[in-house]
Design a protein around this motif. Structure first.
Motif, PDB file in Angstrom:
ATOM      1  N   ALA A  12      -6.041  -2.396  -4.435  1.00 37.67           N
ATOM      2  CA  ALA A  12      -4.577  -2.373  -4.601  1.00 37.67           C
ATOM      3  C   ALA A  12      -3.931  -2.875  -3.320  1.00 37.67           C
ATOM      4  N   HIS A  14      -1.802  -5.969  -1.283  1.00 38.73           N
ATOM      5  CA  HIS A  14      -0.496  -6.473  -1.739  1.00 38.73           C
ATOM      6  C   HIS A  14      -0.633  -7.583  -2.779  1.00 38.73           C
ATOM      7  N   VAL A  33      -7.114  -0.094  -9.119  1.00 34.82           N
ATOM      8  CA  VAL A  33      -7.919   0.981  -8.526  1.00 34.82           C
ATOM      9  C   VAL A  33      -8.249   0.623  -7.084  1.00 34.82           C
ATOM     10  N   HIS A  59      -2.478  -2.358  10.559  1.00 38.32           N
ATOM     11  CA  HIS A  59      -2.888  -3.689  10.101  1.00 38.32           C
ATOM     12  C   HIS A  59      -1.694  -4.632  10.207  1.00 38.32           C
ATOM     13  N   PHE A  61       1.845  -6.430  10.485  1.00 36.44           N
ATOM     14  CA  PHE A  61       3.177  -6.020  10.945  1.00 36.44           C
ATOM     15  C   PHE A  61       4.173  -7.177  10.829  1.00 36.44           C
ATOM     16  N   HIS A  63       5.515 -10.124   9.080  1.00 32.46           N
ATOM     17  CA  HIS A  63       5.437 -10.710   7.737  1.00 32.46           C
ATOM     18  C   HIS A  63       6.285 -11.975   7.725  1.00 32.46           C
ATOM     19  N   GLY A 283      -9.318  -8.208  -6.429  1.00 31.58           N
ATOM     20  CA  GLY A 283      -8.643  -8.491  -5.152  1.00 31.58           C
ATOM     21  C   GLY A 283      -9.608  -8.298  -3.993  1.00 31.58           C
ATOM     22  N   LEU A 284     -10.902  -8.190  -4.311  1.00 29.79           N
ATOM     23  CA  LEU A 284     -11.927  -7.983  -3.274  1.00 29.79           C
ATOM     24  C   LEU A 284     -12.506  -9.338  -2.869  1.00 29.79           C
ATOM     25  N   ASN A 454     -13.177  -5.392   2.271  1.00 28.48           N
ATOM     26  CA  ASN A 454     -13.016  -6.784   1.827  1.00 28.48           C
ATOM     27  C   ASN A 454     -12.847  -7.712   3.025  1.00 28.48           C
ATOM     28  N   ASN A 501      -3.330 -13.213   4.927  1.00 30.61           N
ATOM     29  CA  ASN A 501      -2.010 -12.879   5.473  1.00 30.61           C
ATOM     30  C   ASN A 501      -1.130 -12.307   4.371  1.00 30.61           C
TER      31      ASN A 501
HETATM   32  C1  LIG Z   1      -5.287  -5.631  12.579  1.00 30.50           C
HETATM   33  C2  LIG Z   1      -4.691  -6.528  11.531  1.00 30.50           C
HETATM   34  C3  LIG Z   1      -3.452  -7.091  11.749  1.00 30.50           C
HETATM   35  C4  LIG Z   1      -2.887  -7.950  10.806  1.00 30.50           C
HETATM   36  N1  LIG Z   1      -1.646  -8.449  11.038  1.00 30.50           N
HETATM   37  C5  LIG Z   1      -1.065  -9.244  10.134  1.00 30.50           C
HETATM   38  C6  LIG Z   1       0.285  -9.670  10.304  1.00 30.50           C
HETATM   39  O1  LIG Z   1       0.965  -9.281  11.268  1.00 30.50           O
HETATM   40  N2  LIG Z   1       0.799 -10.497   9.367  1.00 30.50           N
HETATM   41  C7  LIG Z   1       0.107 -10.890   8.256  1.00 30.50           C
HETATM   42  O2  LIG Z   1       0.653 -11.628   7.439  1.00 30.50           O
HETATM   43  N3  LIG Z   1      -1.154 -10.459   8.053  1.00 30.50           N
HETATM   44  C8  LIG Z   1      -1.754  -9.648   8.944  1.00 30.50           C
HETATM   45  N4  LIG Z   1      -3.013  -9.168   8.731  1.00 30.50           N
HETATM   46  C9  LIG Z   1      -3.778  -9.711   7.584  1.00 30.50           C
HETATM   47  C10 LIG Z   1      -3.381  -9.084   6.268  1.00 30.50           C
HETATM   48  O3  LIG Z   1      -3.343  -7.677   6.399  1.00 30.50           O
HETATM   49  C11 LIG Z   1      -4.386  -9.502   5.190  1.00 30.50           C
HETATM   50  O4  LIG Z   1      -4.618 -10.891   5.205  1.00 30.50           O
HETATM   51  C12 LIG Z   1      -3.886  -9.075   3.824  1.00 30.50           C
HETATM   52  O5  LIG Z   1      -3.721  -7.661   3.821  1.00 30.50           O
HETATM   53  C13 LIG Z   1      -4.830  -9.475   2.705  1.00 30.50           C
HETATM   54  O6  LIG Z   1      -4.246  -9.028   1.517  1.00 30.50           O
HETATM   55  P1  LIG Z   1      -5.069  -8.758   0.198  1.00 30.50           P
HETATM   56  O7  LIG Z   1      -4.099  -8.293  -0.812  1.00 30.50           O
HETATM   57  O8  LIG Z   1      -5.897  -9.927  -0.141  1.00 30.50           O
HETATM   58  O9  LIG Z   1      -6.107  -7.608   0.556  1.00 30.50           O
HETATM   59  P2  LIG Z   1      -5.969  -6.268   1.368  1.00 30.50           P
HETATM   60  O10 LIG Z   1      -4.611  -6.046   1.898  1.00 30.50           O
HETATM   61  O11 LIG Z   1      -7.057  -6.274   2.362  1.00 30.50           O
HETATM   62  O12 LIG Z   1      -6.270  -5.183   0.261  1.00 30.50           O
HETATM   63  C14 LIG Z   1      -7.538  -5.036  -0.318  1.00 30.50           C
HETATM   64  C15 LIG Z   1      -7.639  -3.668  -0.946  1.00 30.50           C
HETATM   65  O13 LIG Z   1      -8.923  -3.540  -1.546  1.00 30.50           O
HETATM   66  C16 LIG Z   1      -9.429  -2.245  -1.272  1.00 30.50           C
HETATM   67  N5  LIG Z   1     -10.886  -2.285  -1.329  1.00 30.50           N
HETATM   68  C17 LIG Z   1     -11.744  -2.946  -0.519  1.00 30.50           C
HETATM   69  N6  LIG Z   1     -13.003  -2.755  -0.921  1.00 30.50           N
HETATM   70  C18 LIG Z   1     -12.951  -1.978  -2.020  1.00 30.50           C
HETATM   71  C19 LIG Z   1     -13.925  -1.438  -2.912  1.00 30.50           C
HETATM   72  N7  LIG Z   1     -15.232  -1.678  -2.737  1.00 30.50           N
HETATM   73  N8  LIG Z   1     -13.515  -0.670  -3.930  1.00 30.50           N
HETATM   74  C20 LIG Z   1     -12.192  -0.428  -4.123  1.00 30.50           C
HETATM   75  N9  LIG Z   1     -11.223  -0.895  -3.325  1.00 30.50           N
HETATM   76  C21 LIG Z   1     -11.598  -1.667  -2.295  1.00 30.50           C
HETATM   77  C22 LIG Z   1      -8.902  -1.908   0.110  1.00 30.50           C
HETATM   78  O14 LIG Z   1      -8.865  -0.506   0.299  1.00 30.50           O
HETATM   79  C23 LIG Z   1      -7.505  -2.541   0.072  1.00 30.50           C
HETATM   80  O15 LIG Z   1      -6.515  -1.650  -0.357  1.00 30.50           O
HETATM   81  C24 LIG Z   1      -3.578  -8.254   9.618  1.00 30.50           C
HETATM   82  C25 LIG Z   1      -4.801  -7.647   9.362  1.00 30.50           C
HETATM   83  C26 LIG Z   1      -5.367  -6.797  10.311  1.00 30.50           C
HETATM   84  C27 LIG Z   1      -6.691  -6.161  10.037  1.00 30.50           C
END
Ligand SMILES: Cc1cc2nc3c(=O)[nH]c(=O)nc-3n(C[C@H](O)[C@H](O)[C@H](O)COP(=O)(O)OP(=O)(O)OC[C@H]3O[C@@H](n4cnc5c(N)ncnc54)[C@H](O)[C@@H]3O)c2cc1C
Length: 536
Positions: A12, A14, A33, A59, A61, A63, A283-284, A454, A501
């Motif tokens: 879950a 973004h 989930v 993580h 900040f 955006h 989303g993984l 992920n 991002n």
């Molecule tokens: C320290 C840090 C700083 C960052 N700063 C920035 C920033 O300033 N600006 C910016 O744009 N981006 C930033 N990012 C990057 C950004 O957070 C990610 O690129 C973005 O969150 C990816 O989004 P997503 O939806 O693909 O996955 P994610 O946000 O990573 O969400 C994935 C979800 O899957 C869940 N998950 C993982 N494995 C499993 C599993 N096996 N079973 C069930 N659930 C699972 C996780 O709990 C999570 O909720 C930063 C990241 C980090 C670590």
């Protein structure tokens, strides 16, 4: 086992939430989930357990251009209480000698600060910002906000117009080549690479020469969510639940259930199975999806091979130092540049262009380079993130995941490194050495992977753009348009186009593909990457 949901979304984060919100508004019954207790993934804000009232964003900040995203409008996030601020002095690179290279929301002010370093560079900066405005608006934004085009047809579309040809010409360079070819001053070159490149793509990669002028030309810059990054996740969840979507957090996935060759549900480690009649969207990352969760016999060998070969960024992992403070950091350089007291993203330690090569070489050796760090004091712009009159601040540094060859080395090293980083920060902001710190903690690249698995190898972009892992081929050929070779299974996270991002665009684009496959009316008005350049 009967189907309870039309679709189930794994993770879950973004992107998954954006996808779920669109599909819920299509009338589909969806469940997302997540193993974490709170949805949002990289949209996280935590309460300091030792000092109630201090809140930290471990993580994401900054955006970038968040309020300009189509889903921010379509999902009416402001109605759900989401608010953003975009500070005017958006980025400030503070040099040891007290000079500052400043990036303002007002281009004229940015050009003026650049001119203090080099008149010629200031002119080049303005020229590229203006030249790339239509390229961003008419080509790059529609491309990011649409499922990717097949590379040969994209090229032939772009070759039909002057703007498209100019984009192809600049893209052929690497960001490093772009900067060395068009800018002369050492600090300006370094600043441009940082402001626009270091956090996004490998600066040595050909094919990304456009990323710096495109970011110079963007209308919106770094923004922050009032209440912390989690506030955006809360807004998305509010829209999902309003339209009948459901979420379950704190679960552990055992596998994706495949029935008659089709992804048909999930099984949790408790043994509980939940069925989906129409789709599963992951989303993984590709390894989790194709290798860990799917039975080997359900995945074509070529797909398993591609998932095994999927590459993560060497240079993306971050080390974070987080502080709870009695007052904001006060930079010594503010004596000469009082506006620095209002700077949003502050960058310290970067002075020379050649530091990029030193940073890359240190990462390749698994060593810690000399400090180049950036961060913010969120409470200067949003007092709700600390008790009255108090502040929080953080600094990030790009450091290797496999420290001296092994990520386990971070356990014994991270506090000592945090102390060194704080010492360095205090040289630039002397009041940090004056007893104003009430609490501090650090997070290493290994901690990133533990919290968000992920982000393998701490790669916050969930996969590098090298190895042809871009656009139509992201994460890899055969799974690059959100659909996969496993019937009923889709991808929607940062490993897909346009990448990691906080953009929400992976989820936004996946929503269009899934809704179309399920014969649902597209109730929103997405751009058309094919039409936009064709009409130039
Ligand atoms: C320290 C840090 C700083 C960052 N700063 C920035 C920033 O300033 N600006 C910016 O744009 N981006 C930033 N990012 C990057 C950004 O957070 C990610 O690129 C973005 O969150 C990816 O989004 P997503 O939806 O693909 O996955 P994610 O946000 O990573 O969400 C994935 C979800 O899957 C869940 N998950 C993982 N494995 C499993 C599993 N096996 N079973 C069930 N659930 C699972 C996780 O709990 C999570 O909720 C930063 C990241 C980090 C670590």
């Amino acid at each position: 086992m009967s189907a309870l949901f039309d679709g189930i979304i794994l993770g879950a984060g973004h992107n998954a939430l954006v996808l779920q919100a669109y599909l819920s508004r299509c009338g589909l019954k969806t469940l997302s989930v997540d193993r974490a207790l709170i949805p949002g993934g990289g949209l996280s804000t935590i309460d300091n357990p030792r000092l109630p009232g201090f809140r930290h964003n471990p993580h994401s900040f900054f955006h970038r251009a968040l309020t300009a995203m189509p889903w921010y409008r379509d999902l009416e996030l402001e109605r759900h209480g989401v608010r953003y601020v975009e500070p005017k002095l958006n980025v400030a690179m503070i040099l040891r000698d007290g000079r500052a290279l400043e990036w303002w929301t007002d281009l004229d002010r940015t050009v003026a600060t650049c001119a203090e370093f080099s008149e010629r560079d200031a002119e080049a900066l303005r020229r590229f910002a203006e030249e790339f405005k239509p390229i961003v608006q008419k080509i790059l934004l529609p491309e990011a906000q649409s499922p990717p085009l097949e590379p040969a047809s994209r090229r032939s579309l772009l070759e039909r117009s002057a703007l498209g040809r100019r984009l192809l010409e600049i893209s052929a360079l690497s960001p490093l080549e772009f900067v060395t070819r068009h800018f002369e001053n050492d600090a300006v070159r370094a600043g441009l690479l940082f402001f626009n490149g270091l956090r996004e793509v490998d600066l040595r990669l050909k094919g990304f020469g456009h990323s710096i002028p495109a970011l110079l030309a963007s209308q919106s810059m770094a923004q922050m969510a009032v209440g912390g990054s989690t506030a955006l996740a809360r807004g998305l969840v509010a829209d999902i639940t309003l339209h009948g979507g459901e979420l379950r957090c704190g679960i552990e996935l055992r596998r994706i259930v495949v029935h008659n060759g089709r992804a048909a549900g999930i099984e949790l480690t408790t043994g509980e199975q939940i069925h989906a009649s129409a789709f599963i969207a992951s989303g993984l990352n590709p390894r989790q999806t194709f290798l860990d969760l799917l039975p080997a016999e359900a995945v074509p060998a070529s797909l398993r091979g591609a998932a095994e070969q999927f590459q993560y960024n060497l240079l993306a992992p971050l080390f974070g130092l987080h502080l709870a403070l009695d007052e904001p950091p006060r930079y010594a350089a503010a004596a000469r540049h009082p506006e620095l007291d209002e700077a949003f993203m502050v960058l310290i330690g970067l002075e020379r262009f050649n530091q990029f090569h030193e940073i890359v070489a240190a990462h390749e050796r698994g060593e810690i380079p000399s400090p180049v760090a950036w961060g913010a004091c969120p409470t200067l712009f949003d007092s709700s993130q600390a008790p009255v009159g108090k502040h929080t601040a953080f600094l990030w540094e790009k450091l290797p995941y496999a420290l001296r060859g092994d990520s386990a080395n971070w356990v014994g090293e991270k506090d000592a490194h945090g102390a060194r980083l704080l010492e360095f920060w205090s040289k630039m902001a002397p009041n940090l050495g004056g007893g104003i710190i009430r609490d501090q903690f650090v997070l290493s690249p290994a901690d990133t992977e533990t919290t968000l698995p992920n982000m393998s190898r701490g790669d916050l972009l969930v996969g590098s753009f090298a190895n042809n892992q871009v656009g139509y081929n992201r994460p890899f050929a055969g799974a690059g348009c959100y659909r996969t070779a496993v019937p009923g299974l889709y991808l929607c996270g940062g490993s897909t186009h346009p990448g990691g991002n906080i953009t929400g665009l992976c989820g936004f684009n996946a929503a269009r593909v899934i809704a179309a496959d399920l014969g649902k009316a597209i109730w929103w008005n997405p751009p058309d990457a094919e039409q936009a350049p064709a009409s130039l």
